[in-house]
Design a protein around this motif. Structure first.
Motif, short mmCIF file in Angstrom:
data_model
loop_
_atom_site.label_atom_id
_atom_site.label_comp_id
_atom_site.label_asym_id
_atom_site.label_seq_id
_atom_site.Cartn_x
_atom_site.Cartn_y
_atom_site.Cartn_z
N GLN A 36 -0.63 9.15 2.48
CA GLN A 36 -0.39 8.27 1.34
C GLN A 36 -1.56 7.29 1.18
O GLN A 36 -2.06 7.06 0.08
CB GLN A 36 0.90 7.50 1.58
CG GLN A 36 1.65 7.17 0.32
CD GLN A 36 3.06 6.70 0.64
OE1 GLN A 36 3.36 6.34 1.77
NE2 GLN A 36 3.93 6.71 -0.36
N GLN A 37 -1.97 6.74 2.32
CA GLN A 37 -3.10 5.79 2.31
C GLN A 37 -4.37 6.48 1.83
O GLN A 37 -5.13 5.92 1.04
CB GLN A 37 -3.30 5.25 3.74
CG GLN A 37 -4.38 4.19 3.86
CD GLN A 37 -3.99 2.89 3.16
OE1 GLN A 37 -2.94 2.34 3.44
NE2 GLN A 37 -4.82 2.42 2.25
N LEU A 38 -4.57 7.71 2.28
CA LEU A 38 -5.77 8.46 1.88
C LEU A 38 -5.78 8.70 0.37
O LEU A 38 -6.81 8.51 -0.29
CB LEU A 38 -5.83 9.79 2.63
CG LEU A 38 -6.93 10.76 2.20
CD1 LEU A 38 -8.32 10.15 2.43
CD2 LEU A 38 -6.82 12.09 2.95
N GLN A 39 -4.62 9.10 -0.18
CA GLN A 39 -4.55 9.35 -1.61
C GLN A 39 -4.87 8.08 -2.40
O GLN A 39 -5.61 8.12 -3.39
CB GLN A 39 -3.15 9.86 -1.98
CG GLN A 39 -2.95 11.32 -1.63
CD GLN A 39 -1.53 11.81 -1.91
OE1 GLN A 39 -0.72 11.93 -1.02
NE2 GLN A 39 -1.24 12.10 -3.17
N GLN A 40 -4.35 6.96 -1.91
CA GLN A 40 -4.60 5.68 -2.56
C GLN A 40 -6.09 5.30 -2.46
O GLN A 40 -6.70 4.91 -3.44
CB GLN A 40 -3.74 4.62 -1.88
CG GLN A 40 -3.42 3.43 -2.74
CD GLN A 40 -2.45 2.49 -2.01
OE1 GLN A 40 -1.44 2.93 -1.47
NE2 GLN A 40 -2.78 1.21 -1.99
N ASP A 41 -6.65 5.45 -1.25
CA ASP A 41 -8.06 5.12 -1.04
C ASP A 41 -8.96 5.97 -1.94
O ASP A 41 -9.91 5.46 -2.54
CB ASP A 41 -8.46 5.39 0.42
CG ASP A 41 -7.87 4.36 1.38
OD1 ASP A 41 -7.29 3.37 0.89
OD2 ASP A 41 -7.96 4.56 2.61
N LEU A 42 -8.62 7.26 -2.03
CA LEU A 42 -9.44 8.16 -2.84
C LEU A 42 -9.39 7.77 -4.32
O LEU A 42 -10.42 7.69 -4.98
CB LEU A 42 -8.97 9.60 -2.66
CG LEU A 42 -9.62 10.37 -1.51
CD1 LEU A 42 -8.95 11.73 -1.33
CD2 LEU A 42 -11.12 10.56 -1.76
N ALA A 43 -8.17 7.53 -4.81
CA ALA A 43 -8.02 7.16 -6.21
C ALA A 43 -8.81 5.90 -6.52
O ALA A 43 -9.55 5.83 -7.50
CB ALA A 43 -6.54 6.98 -6.55
#
Lengths: 139, 139
Positions: A36-43
């Motif tokens: 979840q954190q990775l998806q947020q960081d990427l976005a």
């Protein structure tokens, strides 16, 4: 139960910027909160930097499940909305076999055998291809 | 005791090739056996591919100890013997403070603030500078 499940990589997965591409190297298991954190960081990073490509190297991933398949598909979908392409690189043959057995053929994702091939793919293509729009080559 | 210690990243750390550089992204804790495997993988890959640089991104490393410091120094030393330079990129400020407090100033290592800066550093410099040997440029 499974030993593999008991060693999730918690915390941040680093998002590296290399020119016009963000590179993420997945290693071992991906935890729910990490994904979840990775998806947020990427976005956020795509939006902030305006990069055109996301390269996810999964050569360090030995065990794949429907969760990882879903995370990859979601990353690609959100990147596309932010005008960036996603390429998954370095998939092990066993992982490909497992994904197909799970019925996950990752329809929205481009793949490449190596990081280098993935980088080439991302540098060659336009960020988000329009359907029916052939490449124009003006000489 | 410590929770951080209980989540080592076991298994392989992927070594990615990008042109003339090998890229390694360290995440979380490095286990003894993983570090040993990484050093071996790097040595073999440098020798096989003849790359000129090794870039180790440690932006995902939050806790550093003397073990990690030693591993980084050993990787740089062995890379140098194989005619490749090592750059450590993305060190967090807190990690730098801890390293100095531990008396580890990583004398043999070049550093860069970001992966991109590290790649630039590696592309600019000759692999292993010979003392007193200026670059010959034949036009």
């Amino acid at each position: 139960m499974s030993d593999a499940r008991s060693r999730p990589v918690t915390g941040h997965v680093p998002v590296l910027r290399l020119g016009d591409v963000l590179l993420v190297t997945l290693q071992g298991d991906l935890h729910d909160s990490t994904a979840q954190q990775l998806q947020q960081d990427l976005a956020e990073t795509i939006s902030r930097t305006g990069v055109r490509g996301v390269l996810i190297d999964i050569s360090g991933v030995e065990i794949v499940d429907s969760f990882l398949g879903r995370v990859l598909a979601e990353i690609a979908a959100q990147a596309k909305l932010l005008a960036a392409r996603t390429v998954v690189a370095g998939m092990r043959p066993a992982v490909a076999i497992t994904l197909v057995e799970l019925g996950l053929t990752l329809p929205g994702l481009s793949t490449a055998l190596s990081t280098e091939a993935g980088m080439e793919l991302l540098s060659q293509q336009a960020p988000v291809p329009r359907p029916g729009g052939p490449r124009q080559e003006s000489a």
